[in-house]
Design a protein around this motif. Structure first.
Motif, PDB file in Angstrom:
ATOM      1  N   VAL A  25       0.847  -1.201   0.000  1.00 28.88           N
ATOM      2  CA  VAL A  25       0.000   0.000   0.000  1.00 28.88           C
ATOM      3  C   VAL A  25       0.878   1.246   0.000  1.00 28.88           C
ATOM      4  O   VAL A  25       0.646   2.189  -0.767  1.00 28.88           O
ATOM      5  CB  VAL A  25      -0.961   0.004   1.219  1.00 28.88           C
ATOM      6  N   PHE A  26       1.899   1.251   0.844  1.00 26.36           N
ATOM      7  CA  PHE A  26       2.790   2.407   0.948  1.00 26.36           C
ATOM      8  C   PHE A  26       3.440   2.738  -0.398  1.00 26.36           C
ATOM      9  O   PHE A  26       3.387   3.877  -0.864  1.00 26.36           O
ATOM     10  CB  PHE A  26       3.856   2.136   2.017  1.00 26.36           C
ATOM     11  N   TYR A  27       4.030   1.733  -1.039  1.00 28.64           N
ATOM     12  CA  TYR A  27       4.734   1.984  -2.295  1.00 28.64           C
ATOM     13  C   TYR A  27       3.792   2.161  -3.478  1.00 28.64           C
ATOM     14  O   TYR A  27       4.113   2.887  -4.425  1.00 28.64           O
ATOM     15  CB  TYR A  27       5.767   0.893  -2.568  1.00 28.64           C
ATOM     16  N   THR A  28       2.633   1.536  -3.456  1.00 29.00           N
ATOM     17  CA  THR A  28       1.671   1.721  -4.541  1.00 29.00           C
ATOM     18  C   THR A  28       1.145   3.146  -4.578  1.00 29.00           C
ATOM     19  O   THR A  28       1.087   3.773  -5.637  1.00 29.00           O
ATOM     20  CB  THR A  28       0.501   0.722  -4.406  1.00 29.00           C
ATOM     21  N   VAL A  29       0.782   3.663  -3.410  1.00 25.84           N
ATOM     22  CA  VAL A  29       0.269   5.035  -3.365  1.00 25.84           C
ATOM     23  C   VAL A  29       1.382   6.027  -3.702  1.00 25.84           C
ATOM     24  O   VAL A  29       1.168   6.967  -4.474  1.00 25.84           O
ATOM     25  CB  VAL A  29      -0.373   5.336  -1.992  1.00 25.84           C
ATOM     26  N   SER A  30       2.572   5.836  -3.151  1.00 28.64           N
ATOM     27  CA  SER A  30       3.695   6.730  -3.468  1.00 28.64           C
ATOM     28  C   SER A  30       3.995   6.736  -4.960  1.00 28.64           C
ATOM     29  O   SER A  30       4.150   7.798  -5.569  1.00 28.64           O
ATOM     30  CB  SER A  30       4.957   6.306  -2.718  1.00 28.64           C
ATOM     31  N   SER A  31       4.061   5.566  -5.552  1.00 24.21           N
ATOM     32  CA  SER A  31       4.353   5.458  -6.982  1.00 24.21           C
ATOM     33  C   SER A  31       3.251   6.081  -7.823  1.00 24.21           C
ATOM     34  O   SER A  31       3.527   6.747  -8.829  1.00 24.21           O
ATOM     35  CB  SER A  31       4.536   3.998  -7.383  1.00 24.21           C
ATOM     36  N   SER A  32       2.007   5.874  -7.412  1.00 24.05           N
ATOM     37  CA  SER A  32       0.878   6.451  -8.153  1.00 24.05           C
ATOM     38  C   SER A  32       0.908   7.971  -8.131  1.00 24.05           C
ATOM     39  O   SER A  32       0.637   8.617  -9.144  1.00 24.05           O
ATOM     40  CB  SER A  32      -0.446   5.955  -7.574  1.00 24.05           C
ATOM     41  N   VAL A  33       1.230   8.544  -6.976  1.00 16.93           N
ATOM     42  CA  VAL A  33       1.313  10.003  -6.872  1.00 16.93           C
ATOM     43  C   VAL A  33       2.449  10.532  -7.740  1.00 16.93           C
ATOM     44  O   VAL A  33       2.293  11.523  -8.469  1.00 16.93           O
ATOM     45  CB  VAL A  33       1.492  10.443  -5.402  1.00 16.93           C
ATOM     46  N   ILE A  34       3.586   9.863  -7.688  1.00 10.61           N
ATOM     47  CA  ILE A  34       4.731  10.304  -8.493  1.00 10.61           C
ATOM     48  C   ILE A  34       4.432  10.151  -9.984  1.00 10.61           C
ATOM     49  O   ILE A  34       4.757  11.035 -10.785  1.00 10.61           O
ATOM     50  CB  ILE A  34       6.001   9.543  -8.074  1.00 10.61           C
ATOM     51  N   LEU A  35       3.793   9.061 -10.382  1.00 13.02           N
ATOM     52  CA  LEU A  35       3.436   8.874 -11.793  1.00 13.02           C
ATOM     53  C   LEU A  35       2.386   9.877 -12.256  1.00 13.02           C
ATOM     54  O   LEU A  35       2.458  10.398 -13.375  1.00 13.02           O
ATOM     55  CB  LEU A  35       2.943   7.447 -12.038  1.00 13.02           C
ATOM     56  N   SER A  36       1.413  10.151 -11.403  1.00 10.61           N
ATOM     57  CA  SER A  36       0.372  11.105 -11.796  1.00 10.61           C
ATOM     58  C   SER A  36       0.909  12.533 -11.872  1.00 10.61           C
ATOM     59  O   SER A  36       0.309  13.381 -12.532  1.00 10.61           O
ATOM     60  CB  SER A  36      -0.818  11.025 -10.844  1.00 10.61           C
ATOM     61  N   SER A  37       2.024  12.799 -11.242  1.00  3.99           N
ATOM     62  CA  SER A  37       2.613  14.137 -11.340  1.00  3.99           C
ATOM     63  C   SER A  37       3.184  14.402 -12.728  1.00  3.99           C
ATOM     64  O   SER A  37       3.465  15.552 -13.067  1.00  3.99           O
ATOM     65  CB  SER A  37       3.696  14.315 -10.278  1.00  3.99           C
ATOM     66  N   SER A  38       3.319  13.363 -13.540  1.00  3.81           N
ATOM     67  CA  SER A  38       3.807  13.558 -14.906  1.00  3.81           C
ATOM     68  C   SER A  38       2.805  14.340 -15.748  1.00  3.81           C
ATOM     69  O   SER A  38       3.169  14.943 -16.752  1.00  3.81           O
ATOM     70  CB  SER A  38       4.125  12.218 -15.561  1.00  3.81           C
ATOM     71  N   PHE A  39       1.528  14.347 -15.338  1.00  2.77           N
ATOM     72  CA  PHE A  39       0.525  15.143 -16.039  1.00  2.77           C
ATOM     73  C   PHE A  39       0.761  16.645 -15.848  1.00  2.77           C
ATOM     74  O   PHE A  39       0.212  17.454 -16.571  1.00  2.77           O
ATOM     75  CB  PHE A  39      -0.887  14.792 -15.560  1.00  2.77           C
ATOM     76  N   PHE A  40       1.556  16.999 -14.853  1.00  2.92           N
ATOM     77  CA  PHE A  40       1.826  18.404 -14.557  1.00  2.92           C
ATOM     78  C   PHE A  40       3.251  18.802 -14.924  1.00  2.92           C
ATOM     79  O   PHE A  40       3.778  19.782 -14.412  1.00  2.92           O
ATOM     80  CB  PHE A  40       1.562  18.682 -13.079  1.00  2.92           C
ATOM     81  N   GLY A  41       3.888  18.032 -15.785  1.00  2.00           N
ATOM     82  CA  GLY A  41       5.199  18.384 -16.284  1.00  2.00           C
ATOM     83  C   GLY A  41       6.372  17.822 -15.505  1.00  2.00           C
ATOM     84  O   GLY A  41       7.519  18.041 -15.861  1.00  2.00           O
ATOM     85  N   PHE A  42       6.127  17.064 -14.459  1.00  2.50           N
ATOM     86  CA  PHE A  42       7.192  16.467 -13.662  1.00  2.50           C
ATOM     87  C   PHE A  42       7.617  15.152 -14.310  1.00  2.50           C
ATOM     88  O   PHE A  42       6.778  14.374 -14.749  1.00  2.50           O
ATOM     89  CB  PHE A  42       6.696  16.225 -12.229  1.00  2.50           C
ATOM     90  N   THR A  43       8.901  14.899 -14.375  1.00  4.18           N
ATOM     91  CA  THR A  43       9.398  13.646 -14.927  1.00  4.18           C
ATOM     92  C   THR A  43       9.574  12.638 -13.788  1.00  4.18           C
ATOM     93  O   THR A  43      10.458  12.789 -12.950  1.00  4.18           O
ATOM     94  CB  THR A  43      10.750  13.855 -15.639  1.00  4.18           C
ATOM     95  N   PRO A  44       8.716  11.624 -13.745  1.00  7.87           N
ATOM     96  CA  PRO A  44       8.812  10.654 -12.650  1.00  7.87           C
ATOM     97  C   PRO A  44      10.028   9.747 -12.806  1.00  7.87           C
ATOM     98  O   PRO A  44      10.430   9.408 -13.913  1.00  7.87           O
ATOM     99  CB  PRO A  44       7.522   9.848 -12.757  1.00  7.87           C
ATOM    100  N   SER A  45      10.607   9.392 -11.664  1.00  6.21           N
ATOM    101  CA  SER A  45      11.730   8.457 -11.674  1.00  6.21           C
ATOM    102  C   SER A  45      11.754   7.702 -10.356  1.00  6.21           C
ATOM    103  O   SER A  45      11.152   8.126  -9.364  1.00  6.21           O
ATOM    104  CB  SER A  45      13.054   9.192 -11.883  1.00  6.21           C
ATOM    105  N   LEU A  46      12.462   6.605 -10.358  1.00  4.90           N
ATOM    106  CA  LEU A  46      12.614   5.811  -9.150  1.00  4.90           C
ATOM    107  C   LEU A  46      13.387   6.579  -8.085  1.00  4.90           C
ATOM    108  O   LEU A  46      13.162   6.396  -6.889  1.00  4.90           O
ATOM    109  CB  LEU A  46      13.300   4.483  -9.480  1.00  4.90           C
ATOM    110  N   ALA A  47      14.269   7.458  -8.527  1.00  7.45           N
ATOM    111  CA  ALA A  47      15.055   8.256  -7.591  1.00  7.45           C
ATOM    112  C   ALA A  47      14.165   9.172  -6.756  1.00  7.45           C
ATOM    113  O   ALA A  47      14.502   9.495  -5.613  1.00  7.45           O
ATOM    114  CB  ALA A  47      16.086   9.080  -8.350  1.00  7.45           C
ATOM    115  N   THR A  48      13.024   9.582  -7.298  1.00  4.30           N
ATOM    116  CA  THR A  48      12.097  10.422  -6.537  1.00  4.30           C
ATOM    117  C   THR A  48      11.530   9.664  -5.348  1.00  4.30           C
ATOM    118  O   THR A  48      11.344  10.216  -4.270  1.00  4.30           O
ATOM    119  CB  THR A  48      10.943  10.907  -7.443  1.00  4.30           C
ATOM    120  N   LEU A  49      11.282   8.386  -5.540  1.00  3.84           N
ATOM    121  CA  LEU A  49      10.722   7.552  -4.477  1.00  3.84           C
ATOM    122  C   LEU A  49      11.766   7.212  -3.413  1.00  3.84           C
ATOM    123  O   LEU A  49      11.453   7.168  -2.228  1.00  3.84           O
ATOM    124  CB  LEU A  49      10.155   6.266  -5.089  1.00  3.84           C
TER     125      LEU A  49
END
Length: 149
Positions: A25-49
């Protein structure tokens, strides 16, 4: 141990599966938030997590993950007494993952403040939700409650 209410039985398989579920749950929600931030111009990466110097999106992702874990605690663990144990273990595993990913121990004050606030948020909300569930009236089949109208 007959006659004791909620007697504790050591079940390593249950404990491991609950912990895996909470970590998921912890990593799924974190990853989902980071991935959804790509809609706002942020480049998601594993390093962000797995960063030791959190950005705004990483802070938002972790705090949202803590909220999700608090709700998951009330359904997966269902015991207010165990919320701190599970929350601390989630964040300990996160610390280990960060150390393995970055090959260093996090030393920034902002990262540690984020972890402490995340643990407090998850534990307090998880305990509150578990206590709400634990204090519900137990319905017996076929017996009307004094609160039924």
């Amino acid at each position: 141990m007959s006659g004791t209410f909620r007697s504790f039985v050591w079940d390593p398989l249950l404990l491991c599966s609950q912990m895996a579920c909470m970590q998921g749950v912890f990593y799924t929600v974190s990853s989902s938030v980071i991935l959804s931030s790509s809609f706002f111009g942020f480049t998601p990466s594993l390093a962000t997590l797995f960063t030791a110097t959190p950005s705004r999106i990483a802070v938002f992702a972790q705090l949202l993950s803590s909220l999700a874990c608090a709700f998951a605690l009330s359904h997966v663990v269902q015991r207010a007494k165990q919320c701190l144990d599970f929350t601390s273990t989630i964040h300990l595993f996160h610390l280990i993952a960060i150390c393995l990913y970055t090959h260093s121990f996090p030393t920034t004050l902002t990262w540690w403040l984020l972890q402490i606030s995340s643990v407090v948020l998850c534990t307090v909300l998880g305990e509150y939700l578990c206590m709400q569930i634990e204090s519900r009236e137990i319905k017996l089949v076929g017996v009307p409650s004094k609160y039924d109208l």
